[in-house]
Scaffold this motif. Structure first.
Motif, mmCIF file in Angstrom:
data_model
loop_
_atom_site.group_PDB
_atom_site.id
_atom_site.type_symbol
_atom_site.label_atom_id
_atom_site.label_comp_id
_atom_site.label_asym_id
_atom_site.label_seq_id
_atom_site.Cartn_x
_atom_site.Cartn_y
_atom_site.Cartn_z
ATOM 1 N N LEU A 147 -2.256 -2.118 5.866
ATOM 2 C CA LEU A 147 -1.716 -0.990 6.647
ATOM 3 C C LEU A 147 -0.522 -0.364 5.961
ATOM 4 O O LEU A 147 -0.355 0.871 5.933
ATOM 5 C CB LEU A 147 -1.330 -1.495 8.047
ATOM 6 C CG LEU A 147 -2.503 -1.896 8.948
ATOM 7 C CD1 LEU A 147 -1.993 -2.478 10.254
ATOM 8 C CD2 LEU A 147 -3.409 -0.699 9.211
ATOM 9 N N VAL A 148 0.370 -1.205 5.400
ATOM 10 C CA VAL A 148 1.535 -0.676 4.690
ATOM 11 C C VAL A 148 1.079 0.156 3.501
ATOM 12 O O VAL A 148 1.612 1.238 3.202
ATOM 13 C CB VAL A 148 2.457 -1.827 4.247
ATOM 14 C CG1 VAL A 148 3.566 -1.308 3.321
ATOM 15 C CG2 VAL A 148 3.069 -2.499 5.463
ATOM 16 N N GLY A 149 0.089 -0.321 2.790
ATOM 17 C CA GLY A 149 -0.402 0.431 1.642
ATOM 18 C C GLY A 149 -0.986 1.770 2.042
ATOM 19 O O GLY A 149 -0.787 2.785 1.371
ATOM 20 N N LEU A 150 -1.740 1.797 3.167
ATOM 21 C CA LEU A 150 -2.309 3.068 3.642
ATOM 22 C C LEU A 150 -1.216 4.035 4.056
ATOM 23 O O LEU A 150 -1.279 5.248 3.780
ATOM 24 C CB LEU A 150 -3.253 2.790 4.813
ATOM 25 C CG LEU A 150 -4.577 2.125 4.471
ATOM 26 C CD1 LEU A 150 -5.368 1.792 5.749
ATOM 27 C CD2 LEU A 150 -5.430 3.035 3.569
ATOM 28 N N ALA A 151 -0.172 3.517 4.741
ATOM 29 C CA ALA A 151 0.922 4.410 5.170
ATOM 30 C C ALA A 151 1.653 4.982 3.964
ATOM 31 O O ALA A 151 2.018 6.175 3.926
ATOM 32 C CB ALA A 151 1.890 3.620 6.064
ATOM 33 N N PHE A 152 1.901 4.150 2.942
ATOM 34 C CA PHE A 152 2.571 4.623 1.742
ATOM 35 C C PHE A 152 1.742 5.669 1.032
ATOM 36 O O PHE A 152 2.266 6.700 0.573
ATOM 37 C CB PHE A 152 2.854 3.434 0.819
ATOM 38 C CG PHE A 152 3.486 3.828 -0.474
ATOM 39 C CD1 PHE A 152 4.857 4.139 -0.532
ATOM 40 C CD2 PHE A 152 2.751 3.923 -1.642
ATOM 41 C CE1 PHE A 152 5.441 4.504 -1.730
ATOM 42 C CE2 PHE A 152 3.334 4.290 -2.821
ATOM 43 C CZ PHE A 152 4.682 4.576 -2.882
ATOM 44 N N TRP A 153 0.443 5.458 0.959
ATOM 45 C CA TRP A 153 -0.421 6.433 0.280
ATOM 46 C C TRP A 153 -0.473 7.767 1.041
ATOM 47 O O TRP A 153 -0.441 8.827 0.453
ATOM 48 C CB TRP A 153 -1.811 5.830 0.180
ATOM 49 C CG TRP A 153 -2.810 6.767 -0.454
ATOM 50 C CD1 TRP A 153 -2.970 7.079 -1.752
ATOM 51 C CD2 TRP A 153 -3.804 7.508 0.259
ATOM 52 N NE1 TRP A 153 -3.992 7.953 -1.941
ATOM 53 C CE2 TRP A 153 -4.535 8.251 -0.694
ATOM 54 C CE3 TRP A 153 -4.145 7.617 1.591
ATOM 55 C CZ2 TRP A 153 -5.582 9.092 -0.333
ATOM 56 C CZ3 TRP A 153 -5.186 8.455 1.932
ATOM 57 C CH2 TRP A 153 -5.903 9.181 0.989
ATOM 58 N N ALA A 154 -0.523 7.678 2.391
ATOM 59 C CA ALA A 154 -0.577 8.918 3.192
ATOM 60 C C ALA A 154 0.734 9.708 3.070
ATOM 61 O O ALA A 154 0.756 10.967 2.953
ATOM 62 C CB ALA A 154 -0.866 8.564 4.632
ATOM 63 N N ARG A 155 1.863 8.995 3.069
ATOM 64 C CA ARG A 155 3.163 9.705 2.959
ATOM 65 C C ARG A 155 3.291 10.348 1.598
ATOM 66 O O ARG A 155 3.868 11.447 1.458
ATOM 67 C CB ARG A 155 4.280 8.696 3.204
ATOM 68 C CG ARG A 155 5.625 9.350 3.270
ATOM 69 C CD ARG A 155 6.669 8.338 3.685
ATOM 70 N NE ARG A 155 7.995 8.989 3.756
ATOM 71 C CZ ARG A 155 9.132 8.376 4.129
ATOM 72 N NH1 ARG A 155 9.060 7.090 4.492
ATOM 73 N NH2 ARG A 155 10.280 9.004 4.150
ATOM 74 N N ARG A 156 2.802 9.678 0.578
ATOM 75 C CA ARG A 156 2.899 10.246 -0.785
ATOM 76 C C ARG A 156 2.069 11.514 -0.892
ATOM 77 O O ARG A 156 2.506 12.479 -1.532
ATOM 78 C CB ARG A 156 2.442 9.220 -1.795
ATOM 79 C CG ARG A 156 2.626 9.652 -3.218
ATOM 80 C CD ARG A 156 2.255 8.522 -4.162
ATOM 81 N NE ARG A 156 2.422 8.935 -5.553
ATOM 82 C CZ ARG A 156 2.168 8.194 -6.588
ATOM 83 N NH1 ARG A 156 1.705 6.952 -6.433
ATOM 84 N NH2 ARG A 156 2.375 8.637 -7.811
ATOM 85 N N ARG A 157 0.909 11.547 -0.288
ATOM 86 C CA ARG A 157 0.087 12.773 -0.330
ATOM 87 C C ARG A 157 0.782 13.909 0.378
ATOM 88 O O ARG A 157 0.714 15.053 -0.046
ATOM 89 C CB ARG A 157 -1.274 12.482 0.275
ATOM 90 C CG ARG A 157 -2.156 11.579 -0.570
ATOM 91 C CD ARG A 157 -3.600 11.635 -0.090
ATOM 92 N NE ARG A 157 -4.114 13.004 -0.213
ATOM 93 C CZ ARG A 157 -5.338 13.371 0.170
ATOM 94 N NH1 ARG A 157 -6.149 12.473 0.726
ATOM 95 N NH2 ARG A 157 -5.735 14.616 0.007
ATOM 96 N N GLN A 158 1.434 13.575 1.488
ATOM 97 C CA GLN A 158 2.135 14.649 2.215
ATOM 98 C C GLN A 158 3.277 15.225 1.370
ATOM 99 O O GLN A 158 3.513 16.422 1.367
ATOM 100 C CB GLN A 158 2.652 14.075 3.531
ATOM 101 C CG GLN A 158 1.566 13.786 4.540
ATOM 102 C CD GLN A 158 2.130 13.218 5.848
ATOM 103 O OE1 GLN A 158 3.356 13.034 5.951
ATOM 104 N NE2 GLN A 158 1.231 12.960 6.808
ATOM 105 N N SER A 159 4.000 14.336 0.679
ATOM 106 C CA SER A 159 5.126 14.827 -0.135
ATOM 107 C C SER A 159 4.635 15.677 -1.298
ATOM 108 O O SER A 159 5.279 16.659 -1.690
ATOM 109 C CB SER A 159 5.961 13.641 -0.641
ATOM 110 O OG SER A 159 5.162 12.816 -1.479
ATOM 111 N N GLN A 160 3.502 15.320 -1.857
ATOM 112 C CA GLN A 160 2.947 16.113 -2.969
ATOM 113 C C GLN A 160 2.467 17.473 -2.483
ATOM 114 O O GLN A 160 2.531 18.455 -3.186
ATOM 115 C CB GLN A 160 1.799 15.330 -3.633
ATOM 116 C CG GLN A 160 2.276 14.117 -4.416
ATOM 117 C CD GLN A 160 1.131 13.359 -5.048
ATOM 118 O OE1 GLN A 160 -0.039 13.695 -4.766
ATOM 119 N NE2 GLN A 160 1.438 12.363 -5.864
ATOM 120 N N ALA A 161 1.944 17.517 -1.280
ATOM 121 C CA ALA A 161 1.431 18.781 -0.732
ATOM 122 C C ALA A 161 2.619 19.722 -0.453
ATOM 123 O O ALA A 161 2.507 20.942 -0.597
ATOM 124 C CB ALA A 161 0.625 18.537 0.518
#
Length: 262
Positions: free
Chosen positions: A248-262
């Motif tokens: 779950l932590v890995g999924l949250a980190f990946w989702a936040r990173r995509r948002q920051s890149q967008a």
């Protein structure tokens, strides 16, 4: 009387009261072996005829071993040899073999009919007579190979034969299910469950016996009496929780990173 005297008298066809047989083969019988039986006039004519017929066909009872003090065979014979034929027509009433060593042996064919036995030594064919004290023992009948015959000493073969048949009740009652039928486990002393314990029937289900009776006294079960208990759902191990949390932590980190890149 010595063997030399017996040889000297052989040509005259004399009947000797006693002679030695210390050297078998030195003065062999030269006459007709089968016809020599007619010399024994105390044997009934019918019995002599049967003996001669068997001797002609060489249908002897057995081949015995002659030693200094015994005649050994499957049957039991007296040690004495008597009425022996020597040479061409000599005859001795009593025969001794005291000059034999303990290890000396000769073989002879034995023919017995109606209690009269003829001995024909193979080394010299000196037709003579012996006494059979007991016939050969009959062979024991073949026994079937079953549980009773293969049981060791001290065991109870009858108990082994009385094991419950398929479909028999545990306590001997008809129609009662056995532990082997329910669980598929062979019935042995080590595999029987304790009184009141459940019986595994596969798939995680457990057969519960009635509370009023132990396993050895289960009454006939009516249809639908067998109930199954479903086991609770499995509880994850601590290691499983840690792996799920890390995911779950890995999924949250990946989702936040995509948002920051967008």
């Amino acid at each position: 009387m010595s063997m030399l005297a017996a040889i000297a008298l052989a040509a005259s066809g004399a009947t000797l009261p006693q002679c030695s047989w210390d050297r078998p083969g030195v003065n062999p019988f030269m006459g007709d072996v089968v016809a020599a039986v007619d010399r024994y006039q105390d044997i009934p004519a019918a019995t002599r005829a049967k003996l001669k017929q068997r001797m002609q066909a060489r249908q002897y009872d057995e081949m015995v071993t002659i030693t200094r003090d015994a005649i050994q065979g499957q049957a039991r014979y007296g040690a004495q040899i008597r009425d022996m034929h020597f040479g061409k027509s000599s005859f001795c009433n009593t025969v001794v073999r005291t000059g034999w060593t303990e290890k000396m042996q000769e073989r002879g064919l034995v023919y017995c009919e109606d209690g009269h036995c003829i001995l024909v030594p193979t080394v010299c064919r000196n037709v003579s007579r012996i006494t059979r004290e007991a016939p050969a023992r009959a062979a024991a009948p073949a026994t079937a190979s079953n549980v009773a015959s293969s049981a060791r000493a001290g065991e109870d073969p009858q108990g082994l034969l009385e094991m419950e048949p398929t479909g028999a009740g545990v306590a001997g009652g008809g129609g009662e299910p056995t532990f082997a039928q329910i669980s598929g486990v062979p019935v042995t002393g080590a595999s029987l469950p304790p009184t009141g314990a459940g019986i595994p029937v596969g798939g995680g289900s457990i057969l519960q016996p009635p509370p009023s009776a132990g396993f050895g006294g289960i009454p006939p079960l009516p249809p639908g009496a067998i109930t199954t208990v479903t086991p609770p759902p499995p509880v994850p191990e601590p290691g499983t929780w840690a792996m799920m949390l890390a995911g779950l932590v890995g999924l949250a980190f990946w989702a936040r990173r995509r948002q920051s890149q967008a």
